[in-house]
Design a protein around this motif. Structure first.
Motif, PDB file in Angstrom:
ATOM      1  N   ALA A  47     -25.655  29.086 -35.921  1.00  0.00           N
ATOM      2  CA  ALA A  47     -24.536  28.707 -35.060  1.00  0.00           C
ATOM      3  C   ALA A  47     -24.026  29.926 -34.316  1.00  0.00           C
ATOM      4  O   ALA A  47     -24.156  31.067 -34.782  1.00  0.00           O
ATOM      5  CB  ALA A  47     -23.413  28.102 -35.895  1.00  0.00           C
ATOM      6  N   ASP A  48     -23.441  29.675 -33.160  1.00  0.00           N
ATOM      7  CA  ASP A  48     -22.760  30.740 -32.432  1.00  0.00           C
ATOM      8  C   ASP A  48     -21.564  31.190 -33.268  1.00  0.00           C
ATOM      9  O   ASP A  48     -20.698  30.363 -33.594  1.00  0.00           O
ATOM     10  CB  ASP A  48     -22.297  30.203 -31.084  1.00  0.00           C
ATOM     11  CG  ASP A  48     -21.568  31.245 -30.259  1.00  0.00           C
ATOM     12  OD1 ASP A  48     -20.438  31.613 -30.647  1.00  0.00           O
ATOM     13  OD2 ASP A  48     -22.101  31.657 -29.222  1.00  0.00           O
ATOM     14  N   PRO A  49     -21.489  32.452 -33.656  1.00  0.00           N
ATOM     15  CA  PRO A  49     -20.416  32.880 -34.566  1.00  0.00           C
ATOM     16  C   PRO A  49     -19.012  32.579 -34.044  1.00  0.00           C
ATOM     17  O   PRO A  49     -18.142  32.174 -34.823  1.00  0.00           O
ATOM     18  CB  PRO A  49     -20.659  34.388 -34.705  1.00  0.00           C
ATOM     19  CG  PRO A  49     -22.116  34.563 -34.435  1.00  0.00           C
ATOM     20  CD  PRO A  49     -22.442  33.548 -33.385  1.00  0.00           C
ATOM     21  N   THR A  50     -18.778  32.762 -32.754  1.00  0.00           N
ATOM     22  CA  THR A  50     -17.443  32.504 -32.216  1.00  0.00           C
ATOM     23  C   THR A  50     -17.097  31.020 -32.308  1.00  0.00           C
ATOM     24  O   THR A  50     -16.002  30.634 -32.727  1.00  0.00           O
ATOM     25  CB  THR A  50     -17.360  32.978 -30.757  1.00  0.00           C
ATOM     26  OG1 THR A  50     -17.656  34.380 -30.704  1.00  0.00           O
ATOM     27  CG2 THR A  50     -15.969  32.743 -30.192  1.00  0.00           C
ATOM     28  N   VAL A  51     -18.054  30.173 -31.938  1.00  0.00           N
ATOM     29  CA  VAL A  51     -17.830  28.730 -32.008  1.00  0.00           C
ATOM     30  C   VAL A  51     -17.677  28.283 -33.454  1.00  0.00           C
ATOM     31  O   VAL A  51     -16.802  27.473 -33.793  1.00  0.00           O
ATOM     32  CB  VAL A  51     -18.995  27.978 -31.322  1.00  0.00           C
ATOM     33  CG1 VAL A  51     -18.865  26.468 -31.533  1.00  0.00           C
ATOM     34  CG2 VAL A  51     -19.043  28.305 -29.835  1.00  0.00           C
ATOM     35  N   ASN A  52     -18.519  28.817 -34.327  1.00  0.00           N
ATOM     36  CA  ASN A  52     -18.480  28.399 -35.729  1.00  0.00           C
ATOM     37  C   ASN A  52     -17.149  28.759 -36.392  1.00  0.00           C
ATOM     38  O   ASN A  52     -16.604  27.985 -37.187  1.00  0.00           O
ATOM     39  CB  ASN A  52     -19.640  29.038 -36.493  1.00  0.00           C
ATOM     40  CG  ASN A  52     -20.049  28.227 -37.701  1.00  0.00           C
ATOM     41  OD1 ASN A  52     -19.888  27.012 -37.730  1.00  0.00           O
ATOM     42  ND2 ASN A  52     -20.572  28.887 -38.708  1.00  0.00           N
ATOM     43  N   ASP A  84     -19.990  33.352 -40.414  1.00  0.00           N
ATOM     44  CA  ASP A  84     -19.938  32.715 -39.101  1.00  0.00           C
ATOM     45  C   ASP A  84     -21.303  32.363 -38.517  1.00  0.00           C
ATOM     46  O   ASP A  84     -21.371  31.759 -37.455  1.00  0.00           O
ATOM     47  CB  ASP A  84     -19.235  33.650 -38.102  1.00  0.00           C
ATOM     48  CG  ASP A  84     -17.777  33.890 -38.460  1.00  0.00           C
ATOM     49  OD1 ASP A  84     -17.139  32.951 -38.972  1.00  0.00           O
ATOM     50  OD2 ASP A  84     -17.292  35.018 -38.221  1.00  0.00           O
ATOM     51  N   GLU A  85     -22.384  32.724 -39.199  1.00  0.00           N
ATOM     52  CA  GLU A  85     -23.707  32.612 -38.576  1.00  0.00           C
ATOM     53  C   GLU A  85     -24.395  31.276 -38.807  1.00  0.00           C
ATOM     54  O   GLU A  85     -25.332  30.922 -38.092  1.00  0.00           O
ATOM     55  CB  GLU A  85     -24.625  33.737 -39.101  1.00  0.00           C
ATOM     56  CG  GLU A  85     -24.267  35.131 -38.603  1.00  0.00           C
ATOM     57  CD  GLU A  85     -23.012  35.674 -39.301  1.00  0.00           C
ATOM     58  OE1 GLU A  85     -22.759  35.256 -40.465  1.00  0.00           O
ATOM     59  OE2 GLU A  85     -22.297  36.490 -38.684  1.00  0.00           O
ATOM     60  N   THR A 200     -26.408  22.023 -30.455  1.00  0.00           N
ATOM     61  CA  THR A 200     -25.738  22.844 -31.451  1.00  0.00           C
ATOM     62  C   THR A 200     -24.328  22.317 -31.708  1.00  0.00           C
ATOM     63  O   THR A 200     -23.704  21.720 -30.823  1.00  0.00           O
ATOM     64  CB  THR A 200     -25.663  24.312 -30.989  1.00  0.00           C
ATOM     65  OG1 THR A 200     -25.051  24.349 -29.691  1.00  0.00           O
ATOM     66  CG2 THR A 200     -27.056  24.918 -30.894  1.00  0.00           C
ATOM     67  N   GLN A 202     -20.391  21.838 -31.925  1.00  0.00           N
ATOM     68  CA  GLN A 202     -19.288  22.293 -31.114  1.00  0.00           C
ATOM     69  C   GLN A 202     -17.997  22.164 -31.914  1.00  0.00           C
ATOM     70  O   GLN A 202     -17.994  21.693 -33.048  1.00  0.00           O
ATOM     71  CB  GLN A 202     -19.210  21.461 -29.828  1.00  0.00           C
ATOM     72  CG  GLN A 202     -20.476  21.537 -28.969  1.00  0.00           C
ATOM     73  CD  GLN A 202     -20.421  20.601 -27.784  1.00  0.00           C
ATOM     74  OE1 GLN A 202     -19.364  20.379 -27.194  1.00  0.00           O
ATOM     75  NE2 GLN A 202     -21.554  20.015 -27.432  1.00  0.00           N
TER      76      GLN A 202
END
Length: 374
Positions: A47-52, A84-85, A200, A202
């Motif tokens: 996952a995108d760390p910021t989004v996660n 977060d990954e 992915t 959201q």
């Protein structure tokens, strides 16, 4: 506590159905769900760390039950729950999607005063490879051949029973101990498009998470409306709409327009029919367009349900017969089958389901599952 039983089907049948019952804290329930998902081949997706990070924060604020189950997933995987990954939800083991029909009969139109909603879950009887246009892999099973009925009995909060085809932490149908029932259907079959780019996770609720969110957090239709208006949610190219009904005789359909606008569709104290077109664009069941080769008989199925339910008192069997009248045809030219047919009794807090075993109208006997036991 975890208990799993085989409730329907066998090696020579299309579907083999398991009933999974989980009790304890939501942390413990999440750990057990993750262990079962891993047994089926699931692994956490990058996952995108910021989004996660934002996803976890959203769940913590708006859906704490799911957030606690994600912590349980981390424990099952030996991971830091604050990493977060990797996404620690989306416990899917087969792809998703459907075309379906549903009919709500309020207490005022019911023979015994029980509000009921029935639905046919229509889907491909094919493997995932075939649906994607390639040859099936050796020993590949049809993608909808292993559904689960999952009952969760948390230490605190609402008991729920759901049916899921592919996501152990989502659902296609669900009812809770307050009598709130939710089901999903494709909303705009004629204009459905493949996903654009990667699918992915959201921030907010994915398509099959939304019904689970409602049965976890809401007891009435009014609470569900407020929860949906305050929630973020998204799909992966196939827009869905949702029929929501409660034990107080209220019901509505939630859907989004092609421009992203949100719509609550209600028809007052009367039956509410839903198939696979946007109701807010075609609110009058007596004035529907003609079906096209792309509409999956959505308008015709709704006309049939409306004609059978308008101005009459219906028993549970009448509702069953109406679902049978719009069941997917067993025709080689028709790509769908009705893979289960369910009647929810919002007064008794039950869902009664018949699962598809194979062509020749072979279905299980009616299996009754409760959402009111502790």
């Amino acid at each position: 506590m975890k208990n799993m039983t085989h409730v329907a089907g066998g090696k020579d049948d299309f579907q083999l159905v398991r009933h999974l019952t989980l009790s304890g804290s939501h942390f413990e329930i999440g750990r057990a769900l993750t262990e079962e998902a891993r047994r089926l081949g699931w692994s956490p997706a990058p996952a995108d760390p910021t989004v996660n990070r934002a996803r976890r924060t959203w769940f913590e604020r708006h859906w704490p039950q799911h957030h606690a189950r994600m912590d349980g997933a981390a424990a099952a995987l030996g991971l830091d729950p604050d990493q977060d990954e990797l996404a620690l939800d989306g416990l899917n083991f087969i792809p998703e999607g459907s075309g379906c029909s549903a009919l709500w009969i309020p207490p005022s139109a019911s023979a015994d005063g029980h509000g009921r909603v029935g639905r046919n879950y229509d889907f491909f009887p094919s493997t995932a490879s075939e649906i994607m246009g390639t040859a099936p892999r050796p020993n590949e099973l049809p993608m909808a051949s292993r559904p689960y009925v999952i009952t969760t009995v948390p230490d605190q909060g609402l008991t729920t029973t759901v049916i899921t085809m592919n996501d152990l932490d989502g659902c296609m149908d669900g009812i809770n101990s307050a009598g709130l029932a939710v089901m999903l259907l494709i909303a705009d079959f004629e204009n459905a498009t493949p996903p654009e780019g990667a699918t992915t996770p959201q921030v907010g609720l994915a398509s099959v998470q939304l019904p689970r969110f409602l049965v976890d957090t809401c007891e009435t239709v009014e609470q569900a409306k407020q929860a949906l208006l305050g929630a973020k949610h998204y799909d992966y190219g196939t827009a869905l709409h949702y029929l929501v009904a409660d034990a107080h005789g209220q019901a509505f359909v939630w859907e989004r327009g092609r421009d992203g606008s949100e719509h609550i569709v209600e028809l007052g104290d009367g039956p509410l029919c839903v198939t696979n077109h946007l109701l807010h664009r075609h609110p009058d069941p007596m004035n529907l367009p003609e079906d096209t080769e792309h509409s999956l008989q959505s308008y015709g199925r709704l006309r049939t349900l409306h004609e059978r339910s308008k101005g009459v008192t219906m028993s549970a069997q009448d509702l069953r017969d109406s679902l049978g009248a719009v069941q997917a045809a067993e025709d080689p030219q028709v790509p769908f089958r009705t893979l289960w047919s369910t009647v929810f009794d919002t007064a008794d807090r039950t869902l009664s389901t018949r699962f598809y075993l194979g062509d020749g109208r072979r279905y299980t006997e009616e299996l009754v599952f409760h959402a009111s036991e502790r």
